[in-house]
Design an enzyme around this catalytic site. Structure first.
Site, PDB file in Angstrom:
ATOM      1  N   ASP A  57     -11.129   2.190 -47.581  1.00 41.35           N
ATOM      2  CA  ASP A  57     -12.087   2.813 -46.640  1.00 41.35           C
ATOM      3  C   ASP A  57     -13.906   2.082 -46.872  1.00 41.35           C
ATOM      4  O   ASP A  57     -15.355   2.351 -45.966  1.00 41.35           O
ATOM      5  CB  ASP A  57     -12.571   4.505 -47.164  1.00 41.35           C
ATOM      6  N   SER A  58     -13.924   0.993 -47.474  1.00 40.07           N
ATOM      7  CA  SER A  58     -14.978   0.415 -47.565  1.00 40.07           C
ATOM      8  C   SER A  58     -15.521  -0.370 -46.177  1.00 40.07           C
ATOM      9  O   SER A  58     -16.485  -0.686 -45.533  1.00 40.07           O
ATOM     10  CB  SER A  58     -15.332  -0.745 -48.308  1.00 40.07           C
ATOM     11  N   ASP A  96      -6.596   2.283 -49.338  1.00 44.80           N
ATOM     12  CA  ASP A  96      -7.400   3.629 -49.087  1.00 44.80           C
ATOM     13  C   ASP A  96      -7.237   4.926 -48.575  1.00 44.80           C
ATOM     14  O   ASP A  96      -7.162   5.353 -46.999  1.00 44.80           O
ATOM     15  CB  ASP A  96      -8.618   3.455 -48.825  1.00 44.80           C
ATOM     16  N   LYS A 126      -4.489   3.580 -52.136  1.00 46.28           N
ATOM     17  CA  LYS A 126      -4.765   4.208 -53.477  1.00 46.28           C
ATOM     18  C   LYS A 126      -5.450   5.157 -52.730  1.00 46.28           C
ATOM     19  O   LYS A 126      -6.168   5.582 -51.294  1.00 46.28           O
ATOM     20  CB  LYS A 126      -5.525   3.128 -53.154  1.00 46.28           C
ATOM     21  N   GLU A 128      -8.989   8.019 -54.782  1.00 49.16           N
ATOM     22  CA  GLU A 128      -9.524   8.136 -55.813  1.00 49.16           C
ATOM     23  C   GLU A 128      -9.287   9.777 -56.191  1.00 49.16           C
ATOM     24  O   GLU A 128      -9.612  10.486 -55.275  1.00 49.16           O
ATOM     25  CB  GLU A 128     -11.387   8.477 -55.111  1.00 49.16           C
ATOM     26  N   GLU A 194     -14.180   1.741 -61.066  1.00 46.53           N
ATOM     27  CA  GLU A 194     -15.194   1.140 -60.446  1.00 46.53           C
ATOM     28  C   GLU A 194     -16.612   1.662 -61.073  1.00 46.53           C
ATOM     29  O   GLU A 194     -16.639   2.835 -61.690  1.00 46.53           O
ATOM     30  CB  GLU A 194     -15.010   1.582 -58.872  1.00 46.53           C
TER      31      GLU A 194
HETATM   32  N1  LIG Z   1     -19.401  -3.977 -49.355  1.00 47.69           N
HETATM   33  C1  LIG Z   1     -19.462  -2.773 -49.958  1.00 47.69           C
HETATM   34  N2  LIG Z   1     -19.288  -3.517 -51.032  1.00 47.69           N
HETATM   35  C2  LIG Z   1     -18.974  -2.478 -52.586  1.00 47.69           C
HETATM   36  O1  LIG Z   1     -18.908  -3.257 -53.484  1.00 47.69           O
HETATM   37  C3  LIG Z   1     -18.274  -1.235 -51.901  1.00 47.69           C
HETATM   38  C4  LIG Z   1     -18.154  -0.544 -50.522  1.00 47.69           C
HETATM   39  N3  LIG Z   1     -19.454  -1.834 -49.340  1.00 47.69           N
HETATM   40  N4  LIG Z   1     -18.020   0.245 -50.702  1.00 47.69           N
HETATM   41  C5  LIG Z   1     -17.108   1.391 -50.891  1.00 47.69           C
HETATM   42  C6  LIG Z   1     -17.798   1.065 -52.118  1.00 47.69           C
HETATM   43  C7  LIG Z   1     -18.980   1.442 -52.669  1.00 47.69           C
HETATM   44  N5  LIG Z   1     -19.250   1.009 -54.009  1.00 47.69           N
HETATM   45  C8  LIG Z   1     -20.437   0.196 -53.849  1.00 47.69           C
HETATM   46  C9  LIG Z   1     -21.823  -0.081 -53.201  1.00 47.69           C
HETATM   47  C10 LIG Z   1     -22.818  -0.120 -54.063  1.00 47.69           C
HETATM   48  C11 LIG Z   1     -23.567  -0.547 -55.284  1.00 47.69           C
HETATM   49  C12 LIG Z   1     -24.557  -0.141 -55.607  1.00 47.69           C
HETATM   50  O2  LIG Z   1     -25.481  -0.414 -54.976  1.00 47.69           O
HETATM   51  N6  LIG Z   1     -25.189  -0.677 -57.081  1.00 47.69           N
HETATM   52  C13 LIG Z   1     -26.166  -0.830 -57.453  1.00 47.69           C
HETATM   53  C14 LIG Z   1     -26.886   0.094 -58.154  1.00 47.69           C
HETATM   54  C15 LIG Z   1     -26.298   0.899 -58.994  1.00 47.69           C
HETATM   55  C16 LIG Z   1     -26.817   1.617 -59.903  1.00 47.69           C
HETATM   56  O3  LIG Z   1     -27.973   2.422 -59.374  1.00 47.69           O
HETATM   57  O4  LIG Z   1     -25.929   2.284 -61.501  1.00 47.69           O
HETATM   58  C17 LIG Z   1     -25.971  -2.437 -58.442  1.00 47.69           C
HETATM   59  O5  LIG Z   1     -26.635  -2.806 -59.330  1.00 47.69           O
HETATM   60  O6  LIG Z   1     -24.457  -2.797 -59.303  1.00 47.69           O
HETATM   61  C18 LIG Z   1     -22.114   0.095 -56.511  1.00 47.69           C
HETATM   62  C19 LIG Z   1     -21.315  -0.262 -55.317  1.00 47.69           C
HETATM   63  C20 LIG Z   1     -18.633  -0.509 -54.013  1.00 47.69           C
HETATM   64  N7  LIG Z   1     -17.677  -0.131 -52.861  1.00 47.69           N
HETATM   65  C1  LIG Z   2     -13.886  -1.644 -53.632  1.00 51.17           C
HETATM   66  C2  LIG Z   2     -12.727  -0.908 -53.389  1.00 51.17           C
HETATM   67  C3  LIG Z   2     -12.345  -0.521 -54.771  1.00 51.17           C
HETATM   68  C4  LIG Z   2     -12.908  -0.134 -52.217  1.00 51.17           C
HETATM   69  O1  LIG Z   2     -12.235   1.131 -52.569  1.00 51.17           O
HETATM   70  C5  LIG Z   2     -12.934  -0.369 -51.237  1.00 51.17           C
HETATM   71  O2  LIG Z   2     -13.589  -1.615 -50.492  1.00 51.17           O
HETATM   72  O3  LIG Z   2     -12.861   0.965 -50.101  1.00 51.17           O
HETATM   73 MG   LIG Z   3     -12.344   2.653 -51.210  1.00 46.66          MG
END
Ligand SMILES: Nc1nc(=O)c2c([nH]1)NC[C@@H]1CN(c3ccc(C(=O)N[C@@H](CCC(=O)O)C(=O)O)cc3)CN21
Ligand SMILES: CC(C)C(=O)C(=O)O
Ligand SMILES: [Mg+2]
Length: 278
Positions: A57-58, A96, A126, A128, A194
């Site tokens: 769903d990303s 998803d 999948k 959540e 995750e």
């Molecule tokens: N492009 C993209 N990549 C992804 O991995 C992803 C998506 N979209 N959409 C659905 C979810 C959302 N996810 C994400 C998206 C952003 C962060 C992120 O910005 N993390 C930062 C901050 C973490 C914090 O504040 O502790 C990092 O630095 O990892 C993490 C998971 C993983 N998935």
């Molecule tokens: C980040 C992965 C695990 C996911 O659920 C997605 O791509 O939607």
């Molecule tokens: Mg997802």
């Protein structure tokens, strides 16, 4: 994991199935999952030997441009899933369950999963959710749907979880382990974690009989998954810290398109070789 083509078309299964993933766990081997949302990338990843393609769903973020995964609809997910299934010769295609399409009841989850398989040609789904969704998993499995449980940071609950943050620290560890076990016992064939501290993910993987997949969960899970636009450097936006960038497609594509634009405005494209004669 048995290795596929390239270079080795004879060896390895023609289609990755649940027992191949379970074998990987049992034999201490690893497998790789990537997201895919269209047929061409699905074909490339499949031929490169990626075992599982996730129609995440990303797509809400990477394809449709939303800020979160919440707005994507089941119909949109089905369209992307069809495209990926059309390109996946060997990989297992996992879709998803989008936000709002399964939470109300086990029956709603079954109906949604069936549409993703019947219309989208997914091989598995999948979902959540915590142990509170064990009955949903059980109902889908009973209907013949292979289910992956997604725990830890679950982006569909970002507003409930207070933003994008690591889960399973301190007191939450025991609960997360119980969630994983409950989902496994309800029939999930795999658990995805995750943004979980690596030692916690390792502990949960060790406690489970089924394979695990990690994203930002360290190196002890059976499999890994990344969003393809992140790992190939297509996304211009900030990428999470758990992403390793294997290419810079934004630069490759940008340069090629600038060159094309230059050729068109200067009149050098199309040259004779691209013309039709009388
Ligand atoms: N492009 C993209 N990549 C992804 O991995 C992803 C998506 N979209 N959409 C659905 C979810 C959302 N996810 C994400 C998206 C952003 C962060 C992120 O910005 N993390 C930062 C901050 C973490 C914090 O504040 O502790 C990092 O630095 O990892 C993490 C998971 C993983 N998935
Ligand atoms: C980040 C992965 C695990 C996911 O659920 C997605 O791509 O939607
Ligand atoms: Mg997802």
């Amino acid at each position: 994991m048995p290795q596929p083509y390239p270079g080795n078309p004879e060896k390895g299964p023609s289609r990755i199935r649940l027992h191949h993933l379970q074998q990987a766990k049992d034999n201490g081997e690893k497998f790789a999952m990537l997201t895919a949302y269209d047929v061409m990338m699905a074909e490339i990843f499949d031929s490169a030997g990626i075992e599982m393609l996730l129609v995440g769903d990303s797509a809400a973020n990477t394809v449709l441009g939303y800020e979160s995964t919440l707005p994507i609809t089941l119909d949109e997910m089905i369209t992307f899933t069809k495209a990926v299934a059309n390109g996946a010769k060997r990989a297992m295609v996992v879709a998803d369950l989008p936000f709002g399409s399964y939470e109300q009841s086990p029956a709603q989850a079954v109906a949604t999963a069936v549409r993703l398989m019947k219309e989208g040609h997914a091989h598995a789904v999948k979902m959540e959710g915590t142990a509170q969704y064990a009955e949903h998993v059980q109902a889908m499995v009973l209907a013949g749907v292979p289910v992956i449980g997604h725990i830890g940071f679950t982006p569909q609950s970002e507003h409930a979880l207070g933003g994008y943050r690591v889960q399973g620290r301190g007191d939450a560890v025991q609960q997360m382990k119980e969630d994983a076990l409950a989902l496994q016992n309800a029939g999930a064939f795999c658990i995805l974690m995750e943004m979980v501290p690596s030692p916690v993910a390792a502990e949960i993987d060790a406690a489970l009989a089924v394979p695990t997949i990690g994203i930002g969960a360290g190196n002890s899970t059976t499999g890994q998954v990344l969003v393809w636009q992140d790992m190939l450097g297509l996304g211009g936006r900030r990428t999470p810290r758990f992403v390793k960038k294997y290419a810079d497609l934004r630069e490759v594509v940008g340069n090629a398109v600038r060159e094309y634009h230059q050729d068109v405005v200067s009149g050098s494209f199309p040259s004779a070789e691209y013309e039709f004669k009388e």
